[in-house]
Design a protein around this motif. Sequence first.
Motif, PDB file in Angstrom:
ATOM      1  N   LEU B  41      60.518  -4.657  84.296  1.00  0.00           N
ATOM      2  CA  LEU B  41      61.575  -3.808  83.739  1.00  0.00           C
ATOM      3  C   LEU B  41      62.892  -4.596  83.752  1.00  0.00           C
ATOM      4  O   LEU B  41      63.758  -4.382  84.589  1.00  0.00           O
ATOM      5  CB  LEU B  41      61.675  -2.545  84.608  1.00  0.00           C
ATOM      6  CG  LEU B  41      62.456  -1.343  84.112  1.00  0.00           C
ATOM      7  CD1 LEU B  41      62.021  -0.925  82.730  1.00  0.00           C
ATOM      8  CD2 LEU B  41      62.238  -0.176  85.063  1.00  0.00           C
ATOM      9  N   SER B  42      63.040  -5.486  82.780  1.00  0.00           N
ATOM     10  CA  SER B  42      64.181  -6.407  82.775  1.00  0.00           C
ATOM     11  C   SER B  42      65.437  -5.729  82.230  1.00  0.00           C
ATOM     12  O   SER B  42      65.378  -4.613  81.719  1.00  0.00           O
ATOM     13  CB  SER B  42      63.855  -7.618  81.903  1.00  0.00           C
ATOM     14  OG  SER B  42      63.689  -7.171  80.575  1.00  0.00           O
ATOM     15  N   GLU B  43      66.555  -6.438  82.304  1.00  0.00           N
ATOM     16  CA  GLU B  43      67.804  -5.907  81.751  1.00  0.00           C
ATOM     17  C   GLU B  43      67.673  -5.699  80.246  1.00  0.00           C
ATOM     18  O   GLU B  43      68.263  -4.783  79.682  1.00  0.00           O
ATOM     19  CB  GLU B  43      68.975  -6.848  82.064  1.00  0.00           C
ATOM     20  CG  GLU B  43      69.432  -6.823  83.518  1.00  0.00           C
ATOM     21  CD  GLU B  43      69.616  -5.402  84.076  1.00  0.00           C
ATOM     22  OE1 GLU B  43      70.258  -4.569  83.409  1.00  0.00           O
ATOM     23  OE2 GLU B  43      69.079  -5.126  85.178  1.00  0.00           O
ATOM     24  N   VAL B  46      65.969  -2.414  79.643  1.00  0.00           N
ATOM     25  CA  VAL B  46      66.907  -1.301  79.861  1.00  0.00           C
ATOM     26  C   VAL B  46      67.895  -1.208  78.686  1.00  0.00           C
ATOM     27  O   VAL B  46      68.211  -0.106  78.208  1.00  0.00           O
ATOM     28  CB  VAL B  46      67.649  -1.471  81.199  1.00  0.00           C
ATOM     29  CG1 VAL B  46      68.715  -0.396  81.356  1.00  0.00           C
ATOM     30  CG2 VAL B  46      66.663  -1.401  82.361  1.00  0.00           C
ATOM     31  N   LYS B  49      66.218   0.542  76.032  1.00  0.00           N
ATOM     32  CA  LYS B  49      66.143   1.981  76.273  1.00  0.00           C
ATOM     33  C   LYS B  49      67.448   2.651  75.858  1.00  0.00           C
ATOM     34  O   LYS B  49      67.458   3.753  75.297  1.00  0.00           O
ATOM     35  CB  LYS B  49      65.842   2.263  77.749  1.00  0.00           C
ATOM     36  CG  LYS B  49      65.667   3.744  78.080  1.00  0.00           C
ATOM     37  CD  LYS B  49      65.175   3.930  79.510  1.00  0.00           C
ATOM     38  CE  LYS B  49      64.868   5.394  79.821  1.00  0.00           C
ATOM     39  NZ  LYS B  49      66.058   6.183  80.139  1.00  0.00           N
ATOM     40  N   ARG B  50      68.560   1.940  76.116  1.00  0.00           N
ATOM     41  CA  ARG B  50      69.860   2.504  75.713  1.00  0.00           C
ATOM     42  C   ARG B  50      69.980   2.575  74.186  1.00  0.00           C
ATOM     43  O   ARG B  50      70.567   3.513  73.651  1.00  0.00           O
ATOM     44  CB  ARG B  50      71.002   1.683  76.312  1.00  0.00           C
ATOM     45  CG  ARG B  50      71.120   1.850  77.822  1.00  0.00           C
ATOM     46  CD  ARG B  50      72.475   1.379  78.332  1.00  0.00           C
ATOM     47  NE  ARG B  50      72.545   1.389  79.782  1.00  0.00           N
ATOM     48  CZ  ARG B  50      72.909   2.444  80.517  1.00  0.00           C
ATOM     49  NH1 ARG B  50      73.235   3.571  79.915  1.00  0.00           N
ATOM     50  NH2 ARG B  50      72.935   2.386  81.829  1.00  0.00           N
ATOM     51  N   PHE B 120      61.857  -3.111  74.867  1.00  0.00           N
ATOM     52  CA  PHE B 120      61.645  -1.826  75.554  1.00  0.00           C
ATOM     53  C   PHE B 120      60.288  -1.247  75.169  1.00  0.00           C
ATOM     54  O   PHE B 120      59.487  -0.839  76.028  1.00  0.00           O
ATOM     55  CB  PHE B 120      62.785  -0.872  75.173  1.00  0.00           C
ATOM     56  CG  PHE B 120      62.550   0.577  75.536  1.00  0.00           C
ATOM     57  CD1 PHE B 120      62.454   0.959  76.869  1.00  0.00           C
ATOM     58  CD2 PHE B 120      62.444   1.546  74.552  1.00  0.00           C
ATOM     59  CE1 PHE B 120      62.248   2.294  77.208  1.00  0.00           C
ATOM     60  CE2 PHE B 120      62.233   2.881  74.885  1.00  0.00           C
ATOM     61  CZ  PHE B 120      62.136   3.253  76.216  1.00  0.00           C
TER      62      PHE B 120
END
Lengths: 471, 232
Positions: B41-43, B46, B49-50, B120
């Motif tokens: 679950l890398s940056e 994320v 996801k945003r 993602f």
Amino acid sequence: MAEAAVLQTTMTEAAPEKVTGGEEVLVPYASQRVAYWYFVIALALFVLQLLVGLWLGISYAFTIPQNIVDALPFGLTRAMHTNLLVLWMLLGFMGGTYYLVPEEAEREIYSVKLAYIQLVAFVATGVIALVGFAFGWTQGKPILEIPTPLDFVVVIGALIFLFNVAMTVIKGKKTAILGMLLGGLVFLALLYIFGMPFYRNLTIDWFYWWWVVHLWVEGAWELVTAAILAFVLIKVTGVDRRVVEKYLYIETALFLFTGLAGTGHHYYWIGAPSTWLWIGGIFSAMEVLPIIAMVIDTFRTQRQKGVVIKDKVVWTFAVGTAVGHLIGAGVFGFAHTLPQINYFTHGSQVTASHGHLAFFGAYALLNFTMFWYAMPKLRGVRKVDATAAISGFWIMSLAVLGLGVAMAVAGIIQTYVERVLGQGFMVAQANMQFWFKVVLVFGVVLIVGLLMTFWQMVFAKEAPGEQEATV
Amino acid sequence: MVNKKAFYIFLAGTLTSLAIFLGLTWDTHRQVDALTNADKLSEQVVAGKRVWEKKNCNLCHTILGFGVYYAPDVTKVHKRIGTEGIKQVVLQPEVVFKDSFRKMPNLGVTEQEATDLAAFLEWVSKIDNHDWPPQDSEERMSAAERRATGGAGLSRGAAAFQQNCIGCHSIGGAGGSIGPALDTIGATYDAATVAAYIAEPTSVDPQSTMPPQTTVSDDDRSAIGEFLAKQQ
């Protein structure tokens, strides 16, 4: 509201012989009048929700050209549809609470001013949220789209509401109905907090999303519903309070026993441990039991010796709530709650069908039961046109039933073509096209039924003829 | 008093169910990292996801089956159409869905956002969720697709087609609808042309909107070419 007060005064003067023993006073506590604006705004928002829904129906049934889709994406209007739903239902519950609490606690509401401030806070949040969506101000989570700053306004509004109701109850008489209602409202507000943070992990995100959505509709809202229904039952049938309270405890016990662990039926396919398949399956299969109990209880009340139904309209909606609850939430929920079936139906139009039937059957009709009980009194109308009101019930209910069944048929087609045969999504949708058009037709009928009801409830003059105590 | 008894039944039932629910919640937190490959679950995931939330994707699509049913579920979309396919769809929906009766809006997604979003969705596609949804389940679907592609067990080209192309293209009605159906493609192109098309679509058809398939090996391209050349 002032107009309603004047109307009531005239009525009281015109028929002074009716005001005997205090029983014929329509609204015993002045602060109950706060509920009027809650109800009227809730109804108007419901109308708006259906108009937006009409556009969603058109988007399903027909091809919308690319340039319109770019300017007005489906997702934007869908966000409005569900947020309006939540807002009007919560306003309805709050109005219902403000109407019910003084009569139960036998005292005025702690602060009428706070009740209005809170109403303004919620309505302003709603307006800002809806306009904000159009400008892309969203958290992007279905139903919980409103951005964090607005979440805080909601929390403050909810705290004001709880404080106001709690203070009234603390200073007044305490009844089982009030306990259940307050418990449900506190539970409702607490759960909202779990939907606010940003979760990095999508699985955890959805895990807590259901803490809000499932535990609302199959937990907190059930408590509020049971309390409001118990209140109306006592008022309309005159059944002994102790009997109603006993069933209130047993039904809510069953609701919470099955509903809490039953949350597991949303955790089958999200990357949660497989224990949920067992617990979710078993407990949610039992979720239909309290609803059956509720229906039996309602009919048992009606058949009890010496029970005279004092208000046919309210009673129609109350029975409708119990039966609608059973069909929409009970039967349609049960139909696809077992993991073996849900594997194929999850996230299809079957879910949309269940959602529409359950929200209308359980919560829209519950709100209307309370509206029909309180609105004529708040407006000083002693006799409503029962035939028109009950026609409104049937038009709306049958329209939603038709719409829900059409969605279910579309969902079964989708399940077979997409999930069982493995054809592409759009291949399945092409085969469902006819049923989306059927949904649209019933949607139009629903709007007609609601507008009729809205008119009857908010504007219609008193029906001619003597007030009938019994029907 | 009767109602006191009823109240205790209420309390006991509620607390039992609550205890089970909270116990399993604790267990979920204990296991979720392993089930969702939280180490991956890398940056960038994320950030993706945003983007997913900012663009309101979930208000038409479902993910893990949740959201709205207007557009396809995207839980395993990365397996279906890959990073390039996802980018193609979100950057140019008006081209991809030109002939579709349901459209996707152009939401002004940037190249960077599209890349993050794909990362993602790749992470999501690897969540261990009991092989849902069924339409993307390799175990369930391979039989149907084998039939559709004329027996993948026998031909390498059919197998490679099933693995790489069927997310967007269909044969015999089975497969995706993002790209055209390829039932009669052999009447237009020969094997070598198809192979070249896969590597660089515009080298064959300057109007093509298909992204170059950089992850398909040269041997697989030739095999797919031979398989598709027979479809006429």
